[in-house]
Write a protein that holds these residues in place. Sequence first.
Motif, PDB file in Angstrom:
ATOM      1  N   VAL A   1      29.804  37.137  35.197  1.00 38.34           N
ATOM      2  CA  VAL A   1      28.786  37.459  34.191  1.00 38.34           C
ATOM      3  C   VAL A   1      29.434  38.124  32.978  1.00 38.34           C
ATOM      4  O   VAL A   1      29.093  37.811  31.824  1.00 38.34           O
ATOM      5  CB  VAL A   1      27.677  38.351  34.802  1.00 38.34           C
ATOM      6  CG1 VAL A   1      26.747  38.869  33.730  1.00 38.34           C
ATOM      7  CG2 VAL A   1      26.913  37.588  35.856  1.00 38.34           C
ATOM      8  N   ALA A   2      30.375  39.042  33.233  1.00 34.07           N
ATOM      9  CA  ALA A   2      31.075  39.679  32.111  1.00 34.07           C
ATOM     10  C   ALA A   2      31.842  38.637  31.307  1.00 34.07           C
ATOM     11  O   ALA A   2      31.876  38.693  30.077  1.00 34.07           O
ATOM     12  CB  ALA A   2      32.014  40.764  32.627  1.00 34.07           C
TER      13      ALA A   2
ATOM     14  N   VAL B   1      38.879  39.285  29.526  1.00 31.76           N
ATOM     15  CA  VAL B   1      37.824  39.682  30.451  1.00 31.76           C
ATOM     16  C   VAL B   1      37.960  38.932  31.770  1.00 31.76           C
ATOM     17  O   VAL B   1      37.848  39.520  32.850  1.00 31.76           O
ATOM     18  CB  VAL B   1      36.425  39.465  29.821  1.00 31.76           C
ATOM     19  CG1 VAL B   1      35.322  39.651  30.835  1.00 31.76           C
ATOM     20  CG2 VAL B   1      36.229  40.411  28.653  1.00 31.76           C
ATOM     21  N   ALA B   2      38.227  37.647  31.693  1.00 30.60           N
ATOM     22  CA  ALA B   2      38.393  36.852  32.915  1.00 30.60           C
ATOM     23  C   ALA B   2      39.602  37.317  33.717  1.00 30.60           C
ATOM     24  O   ALA B   2      39.554  37.389  34.950  1.00 30.60           O
ATOM     25  CB  ALA B   2      38.515  35.375  32.566  1.00 30.60           C
TER      26      ALA B   2
ATOM     27  N   LEU C   1      36.993  46.251  36.660  1.00 32.89           N
ATOM     28  CA  LEU C   1      35.683  45.616  36.439  1.00 32.89           C
ATOM     29  C   LEU C   1      34.910  46.322  35.332  1.00 32.89           C
ATOM     30  O   LEU C   1      34.247  45.683  34.515  1.00 32.89           O
ATOM     31  CB  LEU C   1      34.871  45.614  37.729  1.00 32.89           C
ATOM     32  CG  LEU C   1      35.264  44.581  38.762  1.00 32.89           C
ATOM     33  CD1 LEU C   1      34.517  44.829  40.065  1.00 32.89           C
ATOM     34  CD2 LEU C   1      34.998  43.182  38.255  1.00 32.89           C
ATOM     35  N   GLY C   2      34.981  47.637  35.288  1.00 34.52           N
ATOM     36  CA  GLY C   2      34.335  48.386  34.218  1.00 34.52           C
ATOM     37  C   GLY C   2      34.935  48.069  32.864  1.00 34.52           C
ATOM     38  O   GLY C   2      34.220  47.960  31.862  1.00 34.52           O
TER      39      GLY C   2
ATOM     40  N   LEU D   1      34.536  45.346  27.657  1.00 38.28           N
ATOM     41  CA  LEU D   1      34.992  44.359  26.680  1.00 38.28           C
ATOM     42  C   LEU D   1      33.907  43.335  26.382  1.00 38.28           C
ATOM     43  O   LEU D   1      33.751  42.902  25.244  1.00 38.28           O
ATOM     44  CB  LEU D   1      36.250  43.655  27.185  1.00 38.28           C
ATOM     45  CG  LEU D   1      37.546  44.405  26.990  1.00 38.28           C
ATOM     46  CD1 LEU D   1      38.685  43.697  27.697  1.00 38.28           C
ATOM     47  CD2 LEU D   1      37.857  44.558  25.519  1.00 38.28           C
ATOM     48  N   SER D   2      33.161  42.950  27.400  1.00 41.48           N
ATOM     49  CA  SER D   2      32.085  41.985  27.140  1.00 41.48           C
ATOM     50  C   SER D   2      30.965  42.624  26.326  1.00 41.48           C
ATOM     51  O   SER D   2      30.308  41.946  25.545  1.00 41.48           O
ATOM     52  CB  SER D   2      31.545  41.401  28.443  1.00 41.48           C
ATOM     53  OG  SER D   2      30.758  42.342  29.129  1.00 41.48           O
ATOM     54  N   PHE D   3      30.755  43.930  26.480  1.00 43.71           N
ATOM     55  CA  PHE D   3      29.757  44.621  25.667  1.00 43.71           C
ATOM     56  C   PHE D   3      30.218  44.744  24.219  1.00 43.71           C
ATOM     57  O   PHE D   3      29.406  44.786  23.315  1.00 43.71           O
ATOM     58  CB  PHE D   3      29.463  46.019  26.202  1.00 43.71           C
ATOM     59  CG  PHE D   3      28.741  46.049  27.508  1.00 43.71           C
ATOM     60  CD1 PHE D   3      27.871  45.039  27.873  1.00 43.71           C
ATOM     61  CD2 PHE D   3      28.921  47.091  28.387  1.00 43.71           C
ATOM     62  CE1 PHE D   3      27.198  45.066  29.078  1.00 43.71           C
ATOM     63  CE2 PHE D   3      28.259  47.130  29.590  1.00 43.71           C
ATOM     64  CZ  PHE D   3      27.396  46.118  29.941  1.00 43.71           C
TER      65      PHE D   3
END
Length: 158
Positions: free
Chosen positions: A10-11, A22-23, A52-53, A58-60
């Motif tokens: 999802v991220a 991110v991946a 994971l955080g 980074l996705s945010f």
Amino acid sequence: MLLSAVIGGVASAYAGEALSLVAALAASATAALAAGLWRRRSVAVPWALLALGAAAALSFSEEADPARAPLFAAVLLAIGELSYWSLETRESRPAVPGLAARRLALLSGLIAASVLLGTILVSVGRLETGGGLALETAGVAAAVFLAAAVLALSRRAT
């Protein structure tokens, strides 16, 4: 581990230009968590949660919408608790019957409370206020009160 892979996916879906980073963070976190649980090493859990955080953060950064942050936080809480729980159950069996059901109920309550509190905080953060000295003073007073409450609770726990 499944939750770790899901939150990493999802991220990555919301990562935008930082997709590869991110991946990579999410995949390495899932692999580290799997290896730590397989080898019965609890030291892998916080590092996996940190990665994971970081992937979630980074996705945010790519999208300015923080509405999904409480869900990410709740899933990270669940991953940590379930990981430590799986490590504990490998070493000993519960002495009290029904302990697993009570612990699962407590974990469910913690996750629900985390989502609720996070949603409230995100909603409050989105409020547009006029500002001013009174509002700033109230904010400082609330921060001081919260710090004093955390200090009092930490002293009581020790």
